[in-house]
Write a protein that holds these residues in place. Structure first.
Motif, PDB file in Angstrom:
ATOM      1  N   THR A 154      28.996 -16.091  -6.869  1.00 23.35           N
ATOM      2  CA  THR A 154      29.515 -17.209  -6.073  1.00 23.35           C
ATOM      3  C   THR A 154      28.400 -18.211  -5.784  1.00 23.35           C
ATOM      4  OG1 THR A 154      31.210 -15.800  -5.061  1.00 23.35           O
ATOM      5  CG2 THR A 154      30.672 -17.855  -3.926  1.00 23.35           C
ATOM      6  N   LYS A 155      27.214 -17.718  -5.458  1.00 24.41           N
ATOM      7  CA  LYS A 155      26.068 -18.599  -5.218  1.00 24.41           C
ATOM      8  C   LYS A 155      25.735 -19.444  -6.443  1.00 24.41           C
ATOM      9  CE  LYS A 155      23.603 -15.732  -1.819  1.00 24.41           C
ATOM     10  NZ  LYS A 155      22.400 -14.895  -1.595  1.00 24.41           N
ATOM     11  N   LEU A 156      26.037 -18.906  -7.621  1.00 24.10           N
ATOM     12  CA  LEU A 156      25.735 -19.603  -8.872  1.00 24.10           C
ATOM     13  C   LEU A 156      26.861 -20.534  -9.311  1.00 24.10           C
ATOM     14  CD1 LEU A 156      24.065 -16.622 -10.776  1.00 24.10           C
ATOM     15  CD2 LEU A 156      22.928 -18.687  -9.946  1.00 24.10           C
ATOM     16  N   GLY A 157      27.892 -20.656  -8.487  1.00 22.17           N
ATOM     17  CA  GLY A 157      28.937 -21.626  -8.765  1.00 22.17           C
ATOM     18  C   GLY A 157      30.229 -21.085  -9.342  1.00 22.17           C
ATOM     19  N   PHE A 158      30.329 -19.771  -9.546  1.00 21.94           N
ATOM     20  CA  PHE A 158      31.564 -19.189 -10.063  1.00 21.94           C
ATOM     21  C   PHE A 158      32.567 -18.970  -8.922  1.00 21.94           C
ATOM     22  CE2 PHE A 158      28.235 -17.918 -13.016  1.00 21.94           C
ATOM     23  CZ  PHE A 158      28.805 -18.206 -14.251  1.00 21.94           C
ATOM     24  N   SER A 159      33.833 -18.973  -9.266  1.00 22.41           N
ATOM     25  CA  SER A 159      34.889 -18.645  -8.308  1.00 22.41           C
ATOM     26  C   SER A 159      35.221 -17.164  -8.499  1.00 22.41           C
ATOM     27  CB  SER A 159      36.130 -19.509  -8.562  1.00 22.41           C
ATOM     28  OG  SER A 159      37.196 -19.103  -7.730  1.00 22.41           O
ATOM     29  N   VAL A 160      34.907 -16.325  -7.513  1.00 24.24           N
ATOM     30  CA  VAL A 160      34.955 -14.873  -7.698  1.00 24.24           C
ATOM     31  C   VAL A 160      35.815 -14.208  -6.626  1.00 24.24           C
ATOM     32  CG1 VAL A 160      33.578 -12.818  -8.171  1.00 24.24           C
ATOM     33  CG2 VAL A 160      32.560 -15.077  -8.493  1.00 24.24           C
ATOM     34  N   ILE A 161      36.622 -13.256  -7.051  1.00 29.30           N
ATOM     35  CA  ILE A 161      37.380 -12.388  -6.154  1.00 29.30           C
ATOM     36  C   ILE A 161      36.867 -10.967  -6.346  1.00 29.30           C
ATOM     37  CG2 ILE A 161      39.647 -11.452  -5.557  1.00 29.30           C
ATOM     38  CD1 ILE A 161      40.893 -13.988  -6.757  1.00 29.30           C
ATOM     39  N   GLY A 162      36.569 -10.272  -5.249  1.00 26.92           N
ATOM     40  CA  GLY A 162      36.140  -8.877  -5.314  1.00 26.92           C
ATOM     41  C   GLY A 162      37.272  -7.950  -4.924  1.00 26.92           C
ATOM     42  N   VAL A 163      37.504  -6.916  -5.732  1.00 29.42           N
ATOM     43  CA  VAL A 163      38.583  -5.959  -5.481  1.00 29.42           C
ATOM     44  C   VAL A 163      37.996  -4.553  -5.436  1.00 29.42           C
ATOM     45  CG1 VAL A 163      40.785  -5.038  -6.309  1.00 29.42           C
ATOM     46  CG2 VAL A 163      40.208  -7.444  -6.726  1.00 29.42           C
ATOM     47  N   ASP A 164      38.351  -3.786  -4.410  1.00 32.73           N
ATOM     48  CA  ASP A 164      37.867  -2.411  -4.318  1.00 32.73           C
ATOM     49  C   ASP A 164      38.883  -1.588  -3.544  1.00 32.73           C
ATOM     50  OD1 ASP A 164      34.892  -1.077  -4.823  1.00 32.73           O
ATOM     51  OD2 ASP A 164      36.046  -0.029  -3.289  1.00 32.73           O
ATOM     52  N   ILE A 165      39.001  -0.311  -3.903  1.00 39.05           N
ATOM     53  CA  ILE A 165      39.962   0.581  -3.263  1.00 39.05           C
ATOM     54  C   ILE A 165      39.469   1.073  -1.901  1.00 39.05           C
ATOM     55  CG2 ILE A 165      39.109   2.756  -4.235  1.00 39.05           C
ATOM     56  CD1 ILE A 165      42.049   3.505  -4.743  1.00 39.05           C
ATOM     57  N   SER A 166      38.161   0.949  -1.654  1.00 42.72           N
ATOM     58  CA  SER A 166      37.581   1.430  -0.403  1.00 42.72           C
ATOM     59  C   SER A 166      37.644   0.359   0.680  1.00 42.72           C
ATOM     60  CB  SER A 166      36.123   1.858  -0.621  1.00 42.72           C
ATOM     61  OG  SER A 166      35.447   2.007   0.617  1.00 42.72           O
ATOM     62  N   LYS A 167      38.355   0.645   1.752  1.00 41.82           N
ATOM     63  CA  LYS A 167      38.437  -0.287   2.886  1.00 41.82           C
ATOM     64  C   LYS A 167      37.055  -0.517   3.480  1.00 41.82           C
ATOM     65  CE  LYS A 167      40.547  -0.800   7.464  1.00 41.82           C
ATOM     66  NZ  LYS A 167      41.438  -0.168   8.483  1.00 41.82           N
ATOM     67  N   GLN A 168      36.254   0.545   3.549  1.00 40.25           N
ATOM     68  CA  GLN A 168      34.911   0.418   4.122  1.00 40.25           C
ATOM     69  C   GLN A 168      34.035  -0.510   3.277  1.00 40.25           C
ATOM     70  OE1 GLN A 168      36.627   3.254   3.596  1.00 40.25           O
ATOM     71  NE2 GLN A 168      36.087   4.861   5.082  1.00 40.25           N
ATOM     72  N   ASN A 169      34.138  -0.392   1.951  1.00 39.88           N
ATOM     73  CA  ASN A 169      33.384  -1.290   1.077  1.00 39.88           C
ATOM     74  C   ASN A 169      33.773  -2.741   1.315  1.00 39.88           C
ATOM     75  OD1 ASN A 169      31.617   0.347  -0.363  1.00 39.88           O
ATOM     76  ND2 ASN A 169      33.037   0.725  -2.046  1.00 39.88           N
ATOM     77  N   ILE A 170      35.074  -3.005   1.365  1.00 43.93           N
ATOM     78  CA  ILE A 170      35.546  -4.379   1.516  1.00 43.93           C
ATOM     79  C   ILE A 170      35.148  -4.948   2.879  1.00 43.93           C
ATOM     80  CG2 ILE A 170      37.602  -5.821   1.691  1.00 43.93           C
ATOM     81  CD1 ILE A 170      36.824  -5.076  -1.172  1.00 43.93           C
ATOM     82  N   GLU A 171      35.260  -4.152   3.923  1.00 43.50           N
ATOM     83  CA  GLU A 171      34.857  -4.626   5.248  1.00 43.50           C
ATOM     84  C   GLU A 171      33.369  -4.976   5.270  1.00 43.50           C
ATOM     85  OE1 GLU A 171      36.046  -1.475   7.830  1.00 43.50           O
ATOM     86  OE2 GLU A 171      38.094  -2.270   8.102  1.00 43.50           O
ATOM     87  N   PHE A 172      32.553  -4.118   4.656  1.00 43.95           N
ATOM     88  CA  PHE A 172      31.113  -4.382   4.586  1.00 43.95           C
ATOM     89  C   PHE A 172      30.850  -5.645   3.764  1.00 43.95           C
ATOM     90  CE2 PHE A 172      26.871  -4.085   2.843  1.00 43.95           C
ATOM     91  CZ  PHE A 172      26.109  -3.585   3.878  1.00 43.95           C
ATOM     92  N   ALA A 173      31.553  -5.780   2.616  1.00 45.42           N
ATOM     93  CA  ALA A 173      31.365  -6.934   1.732  1.00 45.42           C
ATOM     94  C   ALA A 173      31.706  -8.232   2.450  1.00 45.42           C
ATOM     95  CB  ALA A 173      32.228  -6.773   0.483  1.00 45.42           C
ATOM     96  N   ARG A 174      32.798  -8.226   3.207  1.00 39.72           N
ATOM     97  CA  ARG A 174      33.190  -9.436   3.946  1.00 39.72           C
ATOM     98  C   ARG A 174      32.144  -9.817   4.983  1.00 39.72           C
ATOM     99  NH1 ARG A 174      39.453  -7.411   4.737  1.00 39.72           N
ATOM    100  NH2 ARG A 174      40.286  -8.239   2.766  1.00 39.72           N
ATOM    101  N   LYS A 175      31.639  -8.832   5.714  1.00 38.75           N
ATOM    102  CA  LYS A 175      30.629  -9.112   6.735  1.00 38.75           C
ATOM    103  C   LYS A 175      29.331  -9.626   6.111  1.00 38.75           C
ATOM    104  CE  LYS A 175      32.368  -5.719  10.068  1.00 38.75           C
ATOM    105  NZ  LYS A 175      32.106  -4.406  10.739  1.00 38.75           N
ATOM    106  N   ARG A 176      28.928  -9.048   4.984  1.00 38.72           N
ATOM    107  CA  ARG A 176      27.697  -9.483   4.334  1.00 38.72           C
ATOM    108  C   ARG A 176      27.845 -10.921   3.808  1.00 38.72           C
ATOM    109  NH1 ARG A 176      23.290  -7.043   1.845  1.00 38.72           N
ATOM    110  NH2 ARG A 176      23.448  -5.568   3.584  1.00 38.72           N
ATOM    111  N   ALA A 177      28.998 -11.215   3.212  1.00 44.05           N
ATOM    112  CA  ALA A 177      29.229 -12.570   2.717  1.00 44.05           C
ATOM    113  C   ALA A 177      29.242 -13.577   3.863  1.00 44.05           C
ATOM    114  CB  ALA A 177      30.553 -12.622   1.948  1.00 44.05           C
TER     115      ALA A 177
END
Length: 268
Positions: A62-85
């Protein structure tokens, strides 16, 4: 016999999520450089990261200009990913979902499936590839990483492999023992998190003989992982059966191992 965990129940995808990017020990920079080169060569702008984990690739691309969607089955992973972003002020999207079923609202130019996230059983590999094909535009790309059976370091199989990492005042230690079952590496990994490792407290004579874990000095988690090894011929065969063709395969070193990156192109 190794036990089987649902992905969201595994310690690596739950309690160990804050350490995930540390213990992965990937060559993140060169990996992003390779993926970016492939995407730009094919004029790919929209990307779905299937099994995105804590979202490193999503943030970097995303920082490099791409439009990206992240998909993962782990709720904990996604929650962490959202907070980090959010912390890094990166505007992107993360979705809790399975790569067997998820479909974006519109077709995308490319999809990724990294960190050996590709399934291990033949019929599940096909399910995954069929679903990935459905989200891609004609001649869209799917980039997957894998290891070849010919590149297995056999002297390490069945022996304990110890790795360690430092994060702030914590020491993370992993002891792994792997077994090969056909073409799948089944690994039993014990993770030990030592807290306040840099400045241990000197106990009095009473505390000296009490269990350290009871005083919150360390935590232990046991995780099981399964990695399918493919030959390049197998990868080409799976690709063909799901309407892809392998147009390139790249190698990046990972310690004493080698990681393959197969680039699959959807048939028009």
């Amino acid at each position: 016999m190794f036990a089987v965990f649902e992905p969201m129940d595994r310690p690596l995808y739950s309690q160990l999520v804050p350490y995930y990017e540390l213990i992965e020990s990937r060559d993140w920079r060169n990996e992003i450089k390779l993926i970016t080169s492939v995407l730009r060569d094919h004029k790919s702008e929209s990307v779905v990261d299937l099994g995105c984990g804590t979202g490193y690739h999503v943030r970097a691309l995303t920082k490099l200009g791409f439009s990206v969607i992240g998909v993962d089955i782990s709720k904990q992973n996604i929650e962490f990913a959202r907070k980090r972003a959010e912390k890094e002020k990166i505007r992107t999207r993360f979705v809790i979902g399975s790569y067997y079923h998820y479909q974006p609202d519109t077709r995308v130019d490319a999809a990724l499936c990294l960190n050996w996230s590709i399934p291990v059983r033949d019929y599940e590999v096909k399910r995954f590839l069929d679903n990935a094909r459905g989200m891609l535009r004609p001649r869209g790309l799917l980039i997957v990483d894998f290891e070849r059976r010919s590149q297995i370091v056999w002297k390490d199989v069945g022996k304990p492999i110890v790795d360690s990492w430092n994060q702030k005042k914590q020491l993370v230690v992993r002891v792994s023992v792997g077994q090969m079952v056909s073409n799948v590496l089944c690994s039993k990994d014990a993770y030990i998190i030592y807290h306040n490792f840099s400045k241990p407290n000197i106990p009095n004579e009473t505390l000296r003989y009490k269990a350290a874990q009871g005083r919150g000095l360390a935590q232990v988690y046991v995780d099981y992982s399964y990695v399918r090894f493919f030959s390049l011929a197998e990868m080409r065969s799976f690709a063909k059966r799901s309407g892809f063709k392998v147009i390139a395969n790249f190698l990046l070193p990972r310690n004493k191992y080698k990681r393959n990156y197969a680039v699959l192109e959807k048939d028009s």
